[in-house]
Design a protein around this motif. Sequence first.
Motif, PDB file in Angstrom:
ATOM      1  N   ARG A 263      11.736 -16.924   4.362  1.00 29.05           N
ATOM      2  CA  ARG A 263      11.834 -16.367   5.717  1.00 29.05           C
ATOM      3  C   ARG A 263      11.311 -17.376   6.739  1.00 29.05           C
ATOM      4  NH1 ARG A 263      12.940 -10.923   6.474  1.00 29.05           N
ATOM      5  NH2 ARG A 263      13.278  -9.860   4.523  1.00 29.05           N
ATOM      6  N   MET A 267      14.706 -19.668   7.214  1.00 31.01           N
ATOM      7  CA  MET A 267      15.214 -18.788   8.269  1.00 31.01           C
ATOM      8  C   MET A 267      14.434 -18.946   9.579  1.00 31.01           C
ATOM      9  SD  MET A 267      17.579 -17.670   6.385  1.00 31.01           S
ATOM     10  CE  MET A 267      18.409 -16.729   7.665  1.00 31.01           C
ATOM     11  N   SER A 274      14.502 -16.800  16.299  1.00 28.04           N
ATOM     12  CA  SER A 274      15.124 -16.487  15.014  1.00 28.04           C
ATOM     13  C   SER A 274      15.335 -14.981  14.898  1.00 28.04           C
ATOM     14  CB  SER A 274      14.229 -16.965  13.869  1.00 28.04           C
ATOM     15  OG  SER A 274      14.745 -16.502  12.642  1.00 28.04           O
ATOM     16  N   ASP A 275      16.488 -14.599  14.335  1.00 28.35           N
ATOM     17  CA  ASP A 275      16.780 -13.175  14.142  1.00 28.35           C
ATOM     18  C   ASP A 275      16.138 -12.623  12.873  1.00 28.35           C
ATOM     19  OD1 ASP A 275      18.258 -13.025  16.397  1.00 28.35           O
ATOM     20  OD2 ASP A 275      20.203 -13.256  15.423  1.00 28.35           O
ATOM     21  N   THR A 276      15.554 -13.502  12.065  1.00 27.23           N
ATOM     22  CA  THR A 276      14.978 -13.054  10.797  1.00 27.23           C
ATOM     23  C   THR A 276      13.533 -12.611  11.004  1.00 27.23           C
ATOM     24  OG1 THR A 276      16.399 -14.555   9.578  1.00 27.23           O
ATOM     25  CG2 THR A 276      14.439 -13.766   8.439  1.00 27.23           C
ATOM     26  N   PRO A 277      13.218 -11.390  10.609  1.00 24.87           N
ATOM     27  CA  PRO A 277      11.855 -10.897  10.824  1.00 24.87           C
ATOM     28  C   PRO A 277      10.877 -11.358   9.753  1.00 24.87           C
ATOM     29  CG  PRO A 277      13.208  -9.176   9.845  1.00 24.87           C
ATOM     30  CD  PRO A 277      14.100 -10.376  10.001  1.00 24.87           C
TER      31      PRO A 277
ATOM     32  N   GLN B  41      20.971 -19.239  14.561  1.00 24.09           N
ATOM     33  CA  GLN B  41      19.698 -18.506  14.549  1.00 24.09           C
ATOM     34  C   GLN B  41      19.810 -17.190  13.783  1.00 24.09           C
ATOM     35  OE1 GLN B  41      20.484 -20.202  17.528  1.00 24.09           O
ATOM     36  NE2 GLN B  41      18.978 -21.669  16.768  1.00 24.09           N
ATOM     37  N   GLY B  42      21.022 -16.895  13.315  1.00 22.68           N
ATOM     38  CA  GLY B  42      21.296 -15.580  12.754  1.00 22.68           C
ATOM     39  C   GLY B  42      20.582 -15.327  11.446  1.00 22.68           C
ATOM     40  N   GLU B  43      20.308 -14.042  11.177  1.00 23.45           N
ATOM     41  CA  GLU B  43      19.734 -13.698   9.881  1.00 23.45           C
ATOM     42  C   GLU B  43      20.867 -13.526   8.880  1.00 23.45           C
ATOM     43  OE1 GLU B  43      17.802  -9.875   9.525  1.00 23.45           O
ATOM     44  OE2 GLU B  43      19.035  -9.028  11.100  1.00 23.45           O
ATOM     45  N   ILE B 216      17.539 -11.641   1.326  1.00 20.25           N
ATOM     46  CA  ILE B 216      17.796 -12.908   2.022  1.00 20.25           C
ATOM     47  C   ILE B 216      18.894 -13.694   1.313  1.00 20.25           C
ATOM     48  CG2 ILE B 216      16.837 -15.007   3.017  1.00 20.25           C
ATOM     49  CD1 ILE B 216      14.116 -13.755   2.914  1.00 20.25           C
ATOM     50  N   TYR B 260      11.133  -3.439   8.422  1.00 30.40           N
ATOM     51  CA  TYR B 260      11.256  -4.218   9.663  1.00 30.40           C
ATOM     52  C   TYR B 260      11.807  -3.398  10.813  1.00 30.40           C
ATOM     53  CZ  TYR B 260      10.395  -8.116   6.568  1.00 30.40           C
ATOM     54  OH  TYR B 260       9.821  -8.963   5.666  1.00 30.40           O
ATOM     55  N   PHE B 263      10.628  -4.409  14.342  1.00 35.76           N
ATOM     56  CA  PHE B 263      11.209  -5.691  14.743  1.00 35.76           C
ATOM     57  C   PHE B 263      12.665  -5.504  15.144  1.00 35.76           C
ATOM     58  CE2 PHE B 263      13.712  -9.432  13.796  1.00 35.76           C
ATOM     59  CZ  PHE B 263      12.965 -10.478  14.313  1.00 35.76           C
ATOM     60  N   ARG B 267      14.396  -6.342  18.662  1.00 33.13           N
ATOM     61  CA  ARG B 267      15.411  -7.400  18.690  1.00 33.13           C
ATOM     62  C   ARG B 267      16.743  -6.852  19.201  1.00 33.13           C
ATOM     63  NH1 ARG B 267      14.275 -12.544  18.687  1.00 33.13           N
ATOM     64  NH2 ARG B 267      16.173 -13.726  18.331  1.00 33.13           N
TER      65      ARG B 267
END
Lengths: 471, 280
Positions: A263, A267, A274-277, B41-43, B216, B260, B263, B267
């Motif tokens: 993460r 990420m 960043s969109d990842t928490p 920047q994407g998850e 992930i 999450y 968050f 977001r």
Amino acid sequence: MANMNPKRNEMPVQAPEVRNRNFEEVALGYTAEQAMDEATRCLGCKQMPCVAGCPVKIHIPAFIAKVAEGDFEGAYQIIAEASSLPAVCGRVCPQENQCEGKCVRGIKGESVAIGRLERFVADWHNANAHAADRKRPAPNGHKVAVIGSGPSGLTCAGDLAKKGYDVTIFEALHLAGGVLVYGIPEFRLPKAIVQKEIAGLQALGVRIETNTVVGKTVSVDELMAEEGFEAVFIGSGAGLPKFMGIPGENLKGVYSANEFLTRINLMKAYLPDSDTPIQHAKRVAVVGGGNVAMDAARCAKRLGAEVYIVYRRGMEELPARREEVEHAMEEGIIFKTLTNPTEILGYQNPEDKRDPMNGFVAGMRCVEMELGEPDASGRRRPVEKADSSFLLDVDCVIMALGTSPNPLIKSTTEGLETTKWGGIIADENGQTSRRSVYAGGDAVTGAATVILAMGAGKTAAAAIDKELMGN
Amino acid sequence: MFEIVKKKSLNPTVTQMEITAPRVARKAEPGQFVILRTDEQGERVPLTIADFDRERGTVTVIFQVVGSTTEKLNHLKEGDCLQDLVGPLGKATHTDGLKKVAVVGGGVGCAIAFPVAKKLHSLGCEVHAIVGFRNRDLVILEQEFAQNSAKLVRMSDDGSWGEQGLVTDALKALIESGETYDQVITIGPLVMMKFVCQLATQYGLKCIASMNPVMIDGTGMCGGCRLSVGGKTVFACVDGPEFDGALIDFDEAIARSAMYRGFERHRHDETCNLFAKEVE
């Protein structure tokens, strides 16, 4: 006459109280003057014990002699003959157990700072030369697939590309680099350096197909039968995380070190865009004592937490590199050694079933340990002290207990033999039980070091060359 | 690379996208999923494969706009490209030997239930599809289910579409009326799946649930998607995503899915503001 100063040149670092709040590189590297001075400490021994300690056999005294002369590009060329990733190795190799551990100067003082010199040379080259300057070798018409873009895969690909092979690396994630990008944090190994080394390979003609999970997207057999690859090197690493099997491990706020580090490193969850928490915990326990545990602890610290390393043996037994332990201590990580977790406790609001904090970590029950008789590994076995149970007040737990090889490739490649714990069986040349299929790095050995993986990639590249070209 | 060749709005919050990904399309099977990223920047978000076309080299995903990533995804147009797409991941649905199956889908989970129903139907299995939505505005894939099942039961929370009630009411009614199934396959919200599995188990029916936890890498590396199944820790990405519903610890999965939430809400609001500014 060599410089007989028993002390090596110190490398400038960011101050601990500054660096434990940022993700920038901790060590800042030698200046040219420091590097040249350090280089004069090398005696240029004829027997070269340092080279014997190097898994990729860099001609160390020769490159150091070039540094002493101020010919940094010349020094780089000598390193590059043996190593595909000098800027990486200069940073993350356990030199104290390898080249530096064998250095004659280390007997009556400090060994020559070979790793710091390697790093200096590689950084100088990266700043002053361009990947495009490298000549592309003449193609030899043979296609080789490399699975995984970590240290072993990159090394194998680089060595084969230098010989003119048409090499394609298949990477499961969206970015190449393997553990160098998802595992090792920015402050130890800046990702820009990894990308530069990879760009160097691409300039040699290596193709990289990201987003390709071999074993799912395509199989080893399809690569060979349908896509014309004459040999395959498997360098898929040891990515499967281990858990302890204690109660509470699936609570919210319990991470594998792999997840926590991925993460952050891959990420970029620590950056605001960043969109990842990632959980911004107040008090974090990292369970384990290896380099990965140190990396996770230092990342958690940089996210603003108070951080404990919880390890069942003593300080002396920590498997992490001494330097990493020292850095962690300087940065304010608290070491709870001879301590073992028995249960992770979760928060539960008795009044409100919908309290969003329900099910988050609210503490970790531990017991104190003492060291008993040596076990099969020769290390003293930790034994639980009676009535020593106590509660560690934490809201996040990171399990850094080691990893094992991923079964995806094994389970989809018929005839590929593995050990009981899942490591691919390969001989000293990297040859597996399948013809023209080679393997190396953590996929074979289980979790080890970057440089050992590179050594395996190098050996396999030579064996592949021998098989395909009869050399 | 991963070009969006077709985009269709199925209801106000659910969108279908057909994406070019030849390597994935070649291997995809019902029950498997992909992980995609919209931008640098994407998850990484896992989405189950709703359909695939091996000849066109495309896979189709159906998603509900719930967070910032799905919001961003929904703003992409036909002709735009995704940053990344990897798959097919996870294990395919086991369809061998099934003669009669109840496929129970809820909400956007129907998008995942559909390819399973379609494959079973094409294999000659008698498919009873029970699909539920909150109301008629949220209905998706009605035609598709009708064409790929022997029986289609429509349910809605408010009675504005089909019968009023829960999918468990419909499943219970079918079983009580004497229907019996080799297997029940359920895909939808965790709470719904929990009760479908409980009901099926009560009647001695095997029930498979398709799980979609946070993850992930999708290859077994992060362990973020772990679930307790039969008292053992498993990874949804490589061991699943489908598991024996009688053994899944749904309460734990429900808790973990909210890890999450704070968050995501924050977001999502940020992303909405960003798009709102673009419009101004």
